[in-house]
Every structure is written in structure tokens, then in C-alpha cells.
Design an enzyme around this catalytic site. Sequence first.
Site, short mmCIF file in Angstrom:
data_model
loop_
_atom_site.label_atom_id
_atom_site.label_comp_id
_atom_site.label_asym_id
_atom_site.label_seq_id
_atom_site.Cartn_x
_atom_site.Cartn_y
_atom_site.Cartn_z
N GLY A 238 6.08 -4.10 -4.91
CA GLY A 238 6.27 -5.46 -4.41
C GLY A 238 7.14 -5.67 -3.52
N GLY A 274 6.21 1.27 -5.12
CA GLY A 274 5.18 2.22 -4.62
C GLY A 274 5.30 2.52 -2.79
N ARG A 275 5.26 1.37 -2.17
CA ARG A 275 5.46 1.18 -1.68
C ARG A 275 6.84 1.38 -1.13
NH1 ARG A 275 3.42 -1.47 2.92
NH2 ARG A 275 2.15 -3.19 0.97
N ARG A 311 -3.56 0.53 8.84
CA ARG A 311 -3.30 -1.05 8.19
C ARG A 311 -2.65 -1.97 9.26
NH1 ARG A 311 0.81 -2.04 4.88
NH2 ARG A 311 2.30 -2.26 6.79
N TYR A 315 -3.83 -4.95 8.05
CA TYR A 315 -3.36 -6.08 8.01
C TYR A 315 -2.11 -6.92 8.84
CZ TYR A 315 -3.73 -3.93 3.76
OH TYR A 315 -3.72 -3.18 2.38
N CYS A 342 -15.27 3.50 18.05
CA CYS A 342 -16.10 2.96 18.50
C CYS A 342 -15.84 1.49 17.33
CB CYS A 342 -17.20 3.37 18.32
SG CYS A 342 -17.60 4.66 19.46
N GLU A 343 -14.81 1.04 17.84
CA GLU A 343 -14.28 -0.42 17.28
C GLU A 343 -12.82 -1.00 18.09
OE1 GLU A 343 -15.35 -2.04 14.43
OE2 GLU A 343 -16.73 0.16 13.70
N TYR A 371 0.22 3.66 1.50
CA TYR A 371 -1.32 2.81 2.15
C TYR A 371 -1.16 3.45 3.47
CZ TYR A 371 0.69 -0.13 -2.12
OH TYR A 371 1.52 -0.10 -2.59
C1 LIG Z 1 -0.16 -1.89 -5.64
C2 LIG Z 1 0.96 -2.42 -7.62
C3 LIG Z 1 1.72 -1.97 -7.63
C4 LIG Z 1 2.54 -1.09 -6.32
O1 LIG Z 1 3.03 -2.59 -5.36
P1 LIG Z 1 3.94 -2.37 -4.11
O2 LIG Z 1 4.23 -2.98 -2.96
O3 LIG Z 1 3.92 -0.52 -3.42
O4 LIG Z 1 5.01 -1.78 -4.95
C5 LIG Z 1 2.21 -1.67 -8.19
N1 LIG Z 1 1.75 -2.96 -9.47
C6 LIG Z 1 0.42 -3.04 -9.25
C7 LIG Z 1 0.09 -3.30 -10.74
C8 LIG Z 1 -0.29 -2.40 -8.01
O5 LIG Z 1 -1.88 -3.06 -8.45
#
Ligand SMILES: *Cc1c(COP(=O)(O)O)cnc(C)c1O
Length: 412
Positions: A238, A274-275, A311, A315, A342-343, A371
Site C-alpha cells: 500500500g 507492489g506499487r 488508470r 482512478y 471509442c469512449e 497496475y
Molecule cells: C494489491 C495488494 C497489495 C499491494 O498493494 P500496493 O499498493 O501495490 O503495494 C498487497 N497486499 C494485498 C493483499 C493486495 O491485495
Amino acid sequence: MLNFHDNNLFIEQVRLLDIVEKYNTSTYVYSQDQIIKNFEKYTRELTEIAGGMICFACKSNSNGTILKLLAQHGAGADTTSGGEIYRCLKAGFNPDKIVYAGVGKTREEIAYAIKSNIFMFNVESEEELYVIDQIANQCQHKVRIAIRINPDVTPDTHSYIVTGSKGTKFGIPYEKAVQIYLNASKKKNLIVSGIHFHIGSQIVDLEPFKLAAQKIKSIIDILNTYNIKVNCINCGGGLGIKYNNTTNVISQHQLMTEMFNIFGKNNKFIFEPGRSIIANAGCMLVKVIYSKISGNKHFIITDAGMNDLIRPTLYGAYHEILPVFQHNNTQNVITDIVGPICETGDFLAKDIMFPIVKQNEVLIVKNTGAYCSSMSSEYNSRPKIAEVLVKNDNFMLIRKRACYDDLLLNEI
Ligand SMILES: *Cc1c(COP(=O)(O)O)cnc(C)c1O
């Protein structure tokens, strides 16, 4: 990672126009060096202070070469489907470092995960808990579980990526946590060993992480009084990145230090970024097809659309865009950069100040590592685009551009 030489934009030591010459547009490009740097920021903090694993959230980018690279550097994987477990095993992740979350794990997926000997299930409902126990029994396996708690905190991020507040579908409400742990501890095929929380994505402040962790810690304290020990603390992912110049983002160090302080260093910690590992290591190269003026606004139409990069429209996300060949002394005008689909929602950027560009000019869309490719589709029958990995002064294709025949694959 990105730098200009003689008006030409380079990623590491590779001129972006050289990548375009070889592999055309639109193309996703990643810096190996940046991926590893981002990953190592996490591992350094973790190994200096506590123990545990950094499990890359592979839904953010599931290209096999990138997964393999991270696996080789010791990463674990955070997965959300059977398909992701499959990809991660193929990419060489040790099953002992794979964790599996998700609100809708099917029986088939659960059986596959158990047979693959993954490290831990992050369980998101009471029903799921009993299904895992049942299938574990059939497989004659004991299965390690954590319960994903919804701590009811609402970070300041887009509502579609808030996952840890009351009324979202994720996890088990924290008021019910203790009872469910007690039930789980009676199941003979389950090894209750962890607790999990993941409150959302693109979070830039410490406060929501801290509030969530304090609530989780109070659950752990109650569980201790029942003699249920959970010493694998999964803090989820996150952590946000700087998409524009105005946001300040807490560091890995700040986040992890706070977690170690709240829970104590003698636990096994899991983080699932992830991000913050892949977003700023990637960019997208697109070509200008046409420009036009409509309703007093400039439009630049590129060969990439919302199917390649969803994205902005999904978002309202901001991605900085620049020409890869720098314009000197040009005037900027208010511009929408849009795709060919076409959107009306098919845009990469809206109302930005941008130079006037010519047909075939190449633009870079920044911070598209996370993402973007993994959320892409073939909408409007547009074949999936190429992906390239840059290492120092070299680059290689890591996903070839799909062709028209690929669009028909599996059709009968
Ligand atoms: C998507 C997700 C993450 C990764 O989130 P990031 O914002 O990309 O760091 C980690 N844990 C779970 C369970 C997720 O669904």
C-alpha cells in the site's frame, strides 16, 4: 533513472528512441536497476532490524521476467489467484515464500495452492476458513493461515483502492477477529500462525498504517490471553509513490520502523509492496498519431489507449507525460492526450499544459510500472503491446507485441 542528453531522453544508458526504432510503440519499458533498488530498500530495513519476507504483490506487474528477477533477488510473492500462484512458481519463486490473499478463493484454487505447498493463506472470511480446513483434510496437509483483519481505517486515497475500512469486501471485521481465531484454532488441519492487514493502495501518510497496526496489535494481545500465538505479522502493501511533484510520501524506513515499534522486533514480518517496487521503474512509450483543436482545446491522439493504460480513467490517476525529444522554447497549451478508442473516457491526461507536437513524435508516460500492463486488455480488438527491460546500456524484449491472430486465440 530518466535523464536528458542533447535533448534526448534516456532510461539508464539507453536512448528511448532506440527502443522505439527496434520495437515500435506503444511499448512498456522498465529499468532493472530501479526495480532492484526499490526492492532492496525494503530488504535492507527488514534484515537490519527484524526477520521476515518481502513478498512482491504480483498483481501490480506480473511479467515473468520481472517476477524472475525479483525471485532471484530473494523476494517472496503476494498472490491473489491461482493464476498468479502459477505464474510465480513458473518464474522460480520458492513456494515457501508465496502468500495468498483474496476474498473469493475457489475450491480449485485452494486445492492448487495447498498442493503447491505455499507458505500461507490470508483468509478473508469464516466460510473460507472452513473450506480450507476441509480441502486440507482431503489433501492430508496441514495449512498455515493468517486471518486478514479489516481494521476499519480509511486512508486518504481513491475510494476504489481503499480496502481496510468498514463496508469494503476485504477481510474480517476486527470486532469478530478474536472469535474467528478461536474457531480456527480448533481446526485440526489449520496452523494458526499469522495475522494480516492491507488497508489500501497509494497511501502516502504514516497515520493510517499506524492506526491499523495499533488495532491489530490489540487483537494480538487478546489472543495471547487465550494462548493463541500469532507471530507472523503481515502488514500488507500500500505504500504510495510520487506521481506528481506536490505529494510527499513516507519512506520504507518510516513505515517499517513504525511497524517494528508497534509489534516488537521479535516477530516474523511480511510486507507485500507492489506499487512502491515497480511503479516508478516503468514508463510507456507512445506515438502521436494526430493532433487537432476542438472546442478551443488541443487534443493529441496517441497510439495507446485506455485498454493499455486504464488508470487515468479508472482512478482519475495522474501520469506525467513528456516528449522524448525535448522541445526548446516552445509554448505550452492546454491539452488532452487521448487514445484511439471509442469512449470519451479514453484519455491518458486531461487539461495539462503541453507543447504542440507533430505526427509520429514519441511521448513518454511516466510511472507506469504498476497496475498498467497488468490491468491492460484487448478492448477495441487492440493486441497487447510490447514490454522491454533495460539493464544499463542494454535492452531486451520481455513480452512481444501481440498480433491479430492472437486476438482469436481460444475462439471456437
Ligand atoms: C494489491 C495488494 C497489495 C499491494 O498493494 P500496493 O499498493 O501495490 O503495494 C498487497 N497486499 C494485498 C493483499 C493486495 O491485495
